[in-house]
Design an enzyme around this catalytic site. Structure first.
Site, PDB file in Angstrom:
ATOM      1  N   GLY A   1       0.807  -1.221   0.000  1.00 20.85           N
ATOM      2  CA  GLY A   1       0.000   0.000   0.000  1.00 20.85           C
ATOM      3  C   GLY A   1       0.829   1.255   0.000  1.00 20.85           C
ATOM      4  O   GLY A   1       0.392   2.307  -0.467  1.00 20.85           O
ATOM      5  N   GLY A   2       2.043   1.177   0.559  1.00 22.75           N
ATOM      6  CA  GLY A   2       2.969   2.297   0.514  1.00 22.75           C
ATOM      7  C   GLY A   2       2.473   3.565   1.182  1.00 22.75           C
ATOM      8  O   GLY A   2       1.579   3.548   2.038  1.00 22.75           O
TER       9      GLY A   2
ATOM     10  N   ALA B   1      -0.836   9.205  -6.779  1.00 23.17           N
ATOM     11  CA  ALA B   1      -0.973   7.754  -6.668  1.00 23.17           C
ATOM     12  C   ALA B   1      -1.621   7.145  -7.904  1.00 23.17           C
ATOM     13  O   ALA B   1      -1.172   6.109  -8.410  1.00 23.17           O
ATOM     14  CB  ALA B   1      -1.777   7.404  -5.414  1.00 23.17           C
TER      15      ALA B   1
ATOM     16  N   HIS C   1     -30.772  14.409 -14.233  1.00 20.69           N
ATOM     17  CA  HIS C   1     -31.207  15.593 -13.487  1.00 20.69           C
ATOM     18  C   HIS C   1     -32.081  15.171 -12.306  1.00 20.69           C
ATOM     19  O   HIS C   1     -32.967  14.332 -12.466  1.00 20.69           O
ATOM     20  CB  HIS C   1     -32.014  16.508 -14.406  1.00 20.69           C
ATOM     21  CG  HIS C   1     -32.573  17.719 -13.717  1.00 20.69           C
ATOM     22  ND1 HIS C   1     -31.788  18.794 -13.374  1.00 20.69           N
ATOM     23  CD2 HIS C   1     -33.836  18.012 -13.298  1.00 20.69           C
ATOM     24  CE1 HIS C   1     -32.556  19.698 -12.783  1.00 20.69           C
ATOM     25  NE2 HIS C   1     -33.806  19.251 -12.729  1.00 20.69           N
TER      26      HIS C   1
ATOM     27  N   GLU D   1       2.575  30.755   1.673  1.00 21.05           N
ATOM     28  CA  GLU D   1       2.912  30.254   0.337  1.00 21.05           C
ATOM     29  C   GLU D   1       3.949  31.169  -0.298  1.00 21.05           C
ATOM     30  O   GLU D   1       3.759  32.385  -0.378  1.00 21.05           O
ATOM     31  CB  GLU D   1       1.667  30.188  -0.542  1.00 21.05           C
ATOM     32  CG  GLU D   1       1.930  29.891  -2.017  1.00 21.05           C
ATOM     33  CD  GLU D   1       2.755  28.637  -2.250  1.00 21.05           C
ATOM     34  OE1 GLU D   1       3.762  28.714  -2.989  1.00 21.05           O
ATOM     35  OE2 GLU D   1       2.399  27.580  -1.676  1.00 21.05           O
TER      36      GLU D   1
END
Length: 479
Positions: A43-44, A332, A458, A214
């Protein structure tokens, strides 16, 4: 130390994260005899320290926010009480359930699982320091695997900024956040890419005071500029403090027993002190290319990643690489696509396309969600491409109004002369699910008119893509 050998594998996959196990399973489905090697659980990073646990927390945080608005739906329940311990328990249960399922797929696909630390030992060879029967690392001696082909899929790890050293307590990474026992009262997040924005959204939802720094002029800098504007406005409205073009001296960050402080200002001007209990570094990842034996082969690297061609081949014959170790989008699902593509090449499939990263969808799970595929408006203009744009807000979609979440829009960008679909951008409720239709459209080379001409049920949120596609030629029905 006992040394054994095995020379009967068609393919040895080194690394069992999303790219590795996807490659192993597909190769086995194609008839190859496959060994999957990893020193950790299958799974890492995505399953155990990334995508899945963070999204489980985000779901809990969003659910808490939804309860806060229950009165708007005619339900009086009062202010929700956040129990972080139980949120974390649920997160871990989701991970365990997914992990259990993956383990069963190893046997289902008849893949040989080999637990241990693997490294290349020359062309066609992987030396594995085996785990013991009880799982103890290195206690099982060494085994040399010989495979006709090898796929490297060793993934990546969190990285910090130069001079900013995480201590796991005051200065933390995303790995640390997923193991912390309690919530801080306030947090500074450095980086406003996908990881930073997702954690900013979650912590805000559970009552943590959040400040985001940022370095670049806008948050979500890889997304369309209009998407960034919507998300920044939304987070600010919720009480998240956002500073773009933020500059600070990483070596001047101070930690104390009670918190962390940093002097920061826009473009480095007029810096002011920010303090919080915790500082989260969300500034990217580094590929795991060290100590995997690359020096025993002709595999080439460039600025910390492995070089491959369009079909994931390295310079060493019969050695391929996929996932974060080759850079690209660091996603991923992209790693899985690379792994599957490489498996088909190795199996001898003659009809295998080269990787096209423009066709890979991107998803960020903050609130509102962000999802996109293809080129941004600015990228089109930078390339001198004549474009036409259809844009429809979620406010025009009945299902969004019914659900009480109608921030954001869908934006479809097309070539003004050929009508080719160049980019699709979503920001709003369930954007990360809705992008699937756009992904299919790109794969089938559908024009906006073809997307819009297909019937969308819809009322559903998916109608926004149909409407935005029609709006490219000013034919939207509901906007």
């Amino acid at each position: 130390m006992a040394v054994g050998s095995s020379n009967d594998f068609d393919l040895v996959v080194l690394g069992a994260g999303t790219g590795g196990y996807a490659a192993a399973f597909r190769a086995a489905q194609l008839g190859l005899k496959v060994a999957l090697v990893d020193e950790d659980k299958i799974g890492g990073t995505c399953l155990h320290r990334g995508c899945i646990p963070t999204k489980a927390l985000l779901e809990s945080g969003a659910f808490a926010d939804r309860i806060r608005h229950a009165k708007e739906f005619g339900i009086d329940v009062g202010e929700p009480v956040v129990d972080y311990t139980r949120m974390a328990e649920r997160r871990d249960q989701v991970v365990k359930r997914m992990w259990t399922g993956l383990k069963s797929l190893v046997d289902k696909n008849k893949v040989t699982w080999i637990g241990g630390r693997g490294r290349l030992a020359g062309p066609g060879k992987v030396a594995v320091t085996m785990h013991g029967e009880d799982g103890t690392p290195g206690a099982g001696g060494e085994r040399v695997l010989q495979g006709t082909d090898i796929i490297l899929a060793t993934g990546s790890r969190v990285k910090s900024l130069p001079g900013l050293d995480p201590d796991g307590k005051r200065i933390v990474t995303s790995d640390d956040v997923l193991t912390m026992p309690t919530l801080p009262k306030d947090m500074i997040i450095v980086g406003a890419g996908a990881v930073g924005l997702e954690f900013a959204s979650f912590f805000n939802d559970v009552g943590v005071k959040v400040t985001v720094l940022e370095y670049l002029p806008r948050i979500a800098p890889l997304e369309d500029a209009e998407v960034s504007q919507i998300v920044e406005r939304s987070l600010a409205k919720r009480g998240v403090t956002i500073m773009t073009s933020a500059r600070f001296d990483t070596k001047a960050v101070k930690t104390t027993a009670s918190g962390v402080s940093v002097m920061v200002g826009p473009d480095g001007k007029d810096p002011a002190e920010l303090t919080a209990e915790m500082l989260l570094v969300a500034t990217g990842r580094a590929a795991n290319i060290e100590d995997i034996g690359l020096e025993t082969t002709r595999v080439e690297t460039d600025r910390g990643i492995i070089k491959v061609n369009g079909k994931l081949r390295t310079k060493e014959p019969h050695v391929y690489a996929v996932g974060d170790i080759i850079g690209g989008l660091w996603l991923a699902h992209t790693a899985a696509h690379e792994g599957i593509l490489a498996a088909h090449v190795i199996a001898g499939d003659k009809d295998v396309h080269e990787m096209d990263y423009v066709k890979q969808p991107r998803a960020t799970y903050c609130r509102p969600e962000i999802a996109s595929i293809g080129l941004t408006e600015q990228q089109c203009r930078d390339q001198g491409i004549p474009i036409k744009i259809g844009k429809v807000p979620f406010q025009a979609i009945a299902k969004a109004l019914i659900g009480g979440e109608y921030e954001g829009f869908a934006k479809v960008i097309a070539h003004a002369e050929t009508d080719d679909t160049l980019g699709i951008h979503l920001v709003g409720p369930h954007a990360t699910d809705l992008i699937a239709e756009a992904s299919v459209a790109f794969e089938l080379q559908a024009t906006p008119w073809e997307i819009g001409a297909s019937t969308h049920a819809h009322p559903t949120l998916s109608e926004i893509l149909g409407e935005a596609a029609l709006a490219v030629d000013k034919r939207s029905i509901n906007f």
